[in-house]
Write an enzyme that holds these catalytic residues in place. Sequence first.
Site, PDB file in Angstrom:
ATOM      1  N   GLY A  88       0.832  -1.191   0.000  1.00 24.51           N
ATOM      2  CA  GLY A  88       0.000   0.000   0.000  1.00 24.51           C
ATOM      3  C   GLY A  88       0.869   1.245   0.000  1.00 24.51           C
ATOM      4  O   GLY A  88       2.034   1.210  -0.402  1.00 24.51           O
ATOM      5  N   ARG A  89       0.303   2.345   0.468  1.00 20.90           N
ATOM      6  CA  ARG A  89       1.075   3.586   0.511  1.00 20.90           C
ATOM      7  C   ARG A  89       1.869   3.739   1.798  1.00 20.90           C
ATOM      8  O   ARG A  89       2.784   4.541   1.868  1.00 20.90           O
ATOM      9  CB  ARG A  89       0.155   4.785   0.300  1.00 20.90           C
ATOM     10  N   GLU A  92       5.913   3.790   1.887  1.00 24.51           N
ATOM     11  CA  GLU A  92       6.671   4.935   1.393  1.00 24.51           C
ATOM     12  C   GLU A  92       7.013   5.924   2.498  1.00 24.51           C
ATOM     13  O   GLU A  92       8.002   6.637   2.399  1.00 24.51           O
ATOM     14  CB  GLU A  92       5.958   5.633   0.239  1.00 24.51           C
ATOM     15  N   CYS A 118       4.006  -6.562  -2.236  1.00 29.07           N
ATOM     16  CA  CYS A 118       3.747  -5.332  -2.979  1.00 29.07           C
ATOM     17  C   CYS A 118       4.797  -4.256  -2.679  1.00 29.07           C
ATOM     18  O   CYS A 118       5.989  -4.475  -2.849  1.00 29.07           O
ATOM     19  CB  CYS A 118       2.333  -4.861  -2.672  1.00 29.07           C
ATOM     20  N   HIS A 119       4.359  -3.091  -2.213  1.00 32.51           N
ATOM     21  CA  HIS A 119       5.258  -1.979  -1.901  1.00 32.51           C
ATOM     22  C   HIS A 119       5.969  -2.152  -0.559  1.00 32.51           C
ATOM     23  O   HIS A 119       6.792  -1.331  -0.194  1.00 32.51           O
ATOM     24  CB  HIS A 119       4.485  -0.652  -1.902  1.00 32.51           C
ATOM     25  N   TYR A 138       5.625  -5.378  -6.191  1.00 37.30           N
ATOM     26  CA  TYR A 138       4.846  -4.770  -7.260  1.00 37.30           C
ATOM     27  C   TYR A 138       5.849  -4.293  -8.312  1.00 37.30           C
ATOM     28  O   TYR A 138       6.890  -3.723  -7.965  1.00 37.30           O
ATOM     29  CB  TYR A 138       3.995  -3.617  -6.719  1.00 37.30           C
TER      30      TYR A 138
END
Length: 186
Positions: A88-89, A92, A118-119, A138
Amino acid sequence: MSKKILIIAGDFVEDYELMVPFQCLKMLGHTVDVICPDKKAGEHVKTAIHDFEGDQTYTEKPGHNFTLNASFDEIDETSYDALFIPGGRAPEYIRLNQRVLEIVKHFDAKNKPIGSVCHGIQVLVAAGIIKGRTCSSYPACSPDVNINGGTWVDVGFEAAHVDGNLVSAAAWPAHPELLAKFNELL
């Protein structure tokens, strides 16, 4: 044998990539604690639902509120058997937290299982544990892996890749294989 697993999340973590591993690992009898920098047990993180709908990238919709069951400032990573980083975000920005990076480095130095989807790989890259390893994520994160001395592998969206103590996958459709391989490492 029951293990103790730590999940590090943050606001706008991918809903399925937090909820499904949390619930599945508990169903298998493991103890699973979910933390978020600057938050305590009983507080929430907002999740986001990412879907593949035929566009050039995934779409994002509001997800659920997930109640944290452990406090970030009280965690002793030495008491855990494994670490899981959802995507997800959240990755980051949680990768900017030095304590998060210390926790990741501990699990890697002790050769304890680390799962990433993923991320989530962004956190592992920031912790400096990707060099010389092969992993999946990802596809948009593949340059981060390769530039930092790792080798990104394309295993598709329904498979997972294992390199030593690290199991990784591109996105939530890989949960069946990712969680099975993660549980094998346990």
